[in-house]
Enzyme design. Structure first.
Site, PDB file in Angstrom:
ATOM      1  N   GLU A  80       0.817  -1.212   0.000  1.00  0.00           N
ATOM      2  CA  GLU A  80       0.000   0.000   0.000  1.00  0.00           C
ATOM      3  C   GLU A  80       0.851   1.262   0.000  1.00  0.00           C
ATOM      4  O   GLU A  80       1.740   1.428   0.844  1.00  0.00           O
ATOM      5  CB  GLU A  80      -0.934   0.012   1.211  1.00  0.00           C
ATOM      6  CG  GLU A  80      -1.887   1.201   1.228  1.00  0.00           C
ATOM      7  CD  GLU A  80      -2.950   1.102   2.305  1.00  0.00           C
ATOM      8  OE1 GLU A  80      -3.468   2.158   2.712  1.00  0.00           O
ATOM      9  OE2 GLU A  80      -3.272  -0.025   2.735  1.00  0.00           O
ATOM     10  N   LYS A 267      -7.602  -0.383  11.271  1.00  0.00           N
ATOM     11  CA  LYS A 267      -6.921  -0.894  10.086  1.00  0.00           C
ATOM     12  C   LYS A 267      -5.686  -0.046   9.803  1.00  0.00           C
ATOM     13  O   LYS A 267      -4.625  -0.561   9.421  1.00  0.00           O
ATOM     14  CB  LYS A 267      -7.882  -0.887   8.895  1.00  0.00           C
ATOM     15  CG  LYS A 267      -7.314  -1.536   7.632  1.00  0.00           C
ATOM     16  CD  LYS A 267      -6.646  -0.546   6.699  1.00  0.00           C
ATOM     17  CE  LYS A 267      -6.165  -1.216   5.413  1.00  0.00           C
ATOM     18  NZ  LYS A 267      -5.429  -0.303   4.523  1.00  0.00           N
ATOM     19  N   ASP A 283       3.544 -14.296  12.197  1.00  0.00           N
ATOM     20  CA  ASP A 283       2.180 -14.620  11.777  1.00  0.00           C
ATOM     21  C   ASP A 283       1.291 -13.392  11.925  1.00  0.00           C
ATOM     22  O   ASP A 283       0.793 -13.101  13.010  1.00  0.00           O
ATOM     23  CB  ASP A 283       1.656 -15.778  12.634  1.00  0.00           C
ATOM     24  CG  ASP A 283       0.289 -16.273  12.187  1.00  0.00           C
ATOM     25  OD1 ASP A 283      -0.367 -15.593  11.382  1.00  0.00           O
ATOM     26  OD2 ASP A 283      -0.120 -17.353  12.667  1.00  0.00           O
ATOM     27  N   HIS A 381      -1.660  10.421  -0.183  1.00  0.00           N
ATOM     28  CA  HIS A 381      -1.794   9.030  -0.602  1.00  0.00           C
ATOM     29  C   HIS A 381      -1.845   8.922  -2.124  1.00  0.00           C
ATOM     30  O   HIS A 381      -1.164   8.084  -2.719  1.00  0.00           O
ATOM     31  CB  HIS A 381      -3.058   8.423   0.008  1.00  0.00           C
ATOM     32  CG  HIS A 381      -3.309   7.009  -0.411  1.00  0.00           C
ATOM     33  ND1 HIS A 381      -2.601   5.946   0.116  1.00  0.00           N
ATOM     34  CD2 HIS A 381      -4.176   6.485  -1.309  1.00  0.00           C
ATOM     35  CE1 HIS A 381      -3.029   4.822  -0.436  1.00  0.00           C
ATOM     36  NE2 HIS A 381      -3.981   5.125  -1.308  1.00  0.00           N
TER      37      HIS A 381
END
Length: 429
Positions: A80, A267, A283, A381
């Site tokens: 991202e 998130k 993990d 972004h």
């Protein structure tokens, strides 16, 4: 390392960046670690089933991090755009305020043994608790190498689930085994221990054991990060530091109050944490699951972070999360890039790595909130995303930057427009 401040790093070529990192961390064998396919197919074939290849991700460095007075350049594997840049930008601001302060609890992981069908569930609970010490000894006997490393099983508890007869689910007894896994994540260790105890637990309870497995809700293995930032360091174009500070607090309160916002807010936090988990061979699904469960520990899903204003007007950010990660065993010993990532971090203990992760998560959250309450998330972004769009449209070489810059100027970051721009340049030729 001397400093994680490397001015102009983003403007360098990939080869120039590799040269700097190789010198900083004394990486002598660069051929494999910095090759296009560091994870050989034959190695991948031994890691999972049905292998047909490997799936590379961009690996970048989060710079400027000062954590407990120590410098860190943080490896981050993520696709991202803007995440690495945002984390590095906030880390630069926070280091101006003294850096991040972090701490961690003991590394106690949990194994669970589920027992059903007990004739007298209360008598069964008493029987297990009376045998507590012998059960702990038996668990350690099942994995003596962990005891030799200074860890091992050190506690046991028993819970009764669905005690109310009106429950829609079966009444069951759950044994919790508490294990110090040292620098290992501990899944195999814990699973071995609880499986070894299962027959004895069945005898003690006169019940039937079904599941015996670790829990990824590692609420006895926590890492905590904090930063205190004077408002003058938060000043942004068109916004005073106090305005940014207050906007961040209001944005946090939104996430703390509303799960619809909290999911996106959190998130963004995991945008900072997951790339390190992946880069170090850990993990990320386990860390994600534990983090989100912790965000709902009071029965309401809310913000993982907290942002407040102290008596001196400073912005205070805090993040605490369970961290079921390790620095030995698993992919950390197999994947060459995981080894490299740990080398760059100075081969930290699992506790130190967990603290680095929550510091970056806190930085990433502030980066997102600062953008949201000022210019909006898209300005920075999309400027970075424009390069991906240019590549998707077929741009190569120097044409990528040319097309990306034009997309930003036009404020149309889409593949169709990139293709139009490329056609224009072809016509000009």
């Amino acid at each position: 390392m001397e400093t994680s401040r490397i001015p102009g790093f983003y403007n360098m070529t990939v080869e120039e960046r590799r040269e700097i990192i190789a010198k900083l961390y004394n990486i002598t064998d660069r051929s494999q670690l910095f090759s296009e396919q560091p994870l050989k197919t034959e190695t991948a074939d031994k890691m999972i089933e049905n292998v047909i290849g490997t799936f590379p991700l961009p690996l970048g460095l989060g710079l400027n991090f000062l954590i407990n007075g120590q410098e860190y350049a943080v490896p981050m594997a993520i696709e991202e755009a803007s995440v690495v840049a945002s984390a590095s930008y906030i880390a630069k601001i926070v280091r101006g305020a003294g850096g991040f302060q972090t701490e961690a609890t003991e590394r106690i992981m949990i194994g669970q043994i589920q027992v059903v069908g007990c004739e007298d569930i209360y008598a069964a609970k008493r029987a297990v608790l009376e045998a507590k010490e012998s059960l702990i000894q038996a668990a350690n006997a099942a994995y003596p190498s962990m005891v030799a490393r200074g860890g091992g099983a050190e506690g046991l508890d028993v819970r009764i689930l669905n005690e109310d007869a009106s429950s829609a689910y079966s009444q069951m007894l759950v044994v919790h085994l508490y294990v110090d896994t040292c620098d290992a994540m501990g899944a195999n260790i814990i699973n071995t221990m609880v499986e070894a105890l299962a027959p004895t637990v069945e005898e003690l309870t006169n019940g039937k054991v079904y599941l015996r497995i670790l829990s990824n809700y590692a609420d006895r293995c926590l890492a905590h990060a904090k930063c205190v930032i004077p408002p003058k360091l938060l000043k942004s174009e068109g916004f005073s530091g106090e305005e940014v500070r207050d906007g961040v607090v209001h944005a946090y309160e939104f996430a703390a109050s509303d799960p619809y916002r909290a999911v996106t807010h959190n998130k963004g936090i995991m945008n900072g944490i997951d790339p390190i988990v992946i880069a170090t061979g850990n993990d990320w699904r386990a860390v994600e699951a534990g983090a989100h469960a912790y965000a709902a520990r009071d029965g309401h899903y809310g913000s993982m972070t907290s942002w407040t204003v102290d008596g001196e007007g400073n912005l205070v950010g805090e993040l605490e999360l369970p961290m079921s990660i390790g620095t030995v065993g698993g992919a950390t010993r197999v994947h060459p890039m995981a080894k490299l990532a740990l080398d760059i971090l100075g081969n930290p203990s699992a506790s130190e790595l967990a603290q680095i992760m929550v510091a970056v998560g806190l930085a990433q959250n502030l980066g997102a909130l600062k953008a949201l309450v000022t210019d909006g998330i898209q300005k920075g972004h999309m400027a970075l995303h424009s390069r991906s769009v240019a590549i998707a449209a077929g741009a190569t070489g120097e044409m990528i930057d040319i097309v990306a810059e034009k997309l930003v100027q036009l404020k149309e970051i889409r593949v169709g427009k990139a293709e139009e721009i490329m056609e224009t340049y072809k016509d000009d030729r």
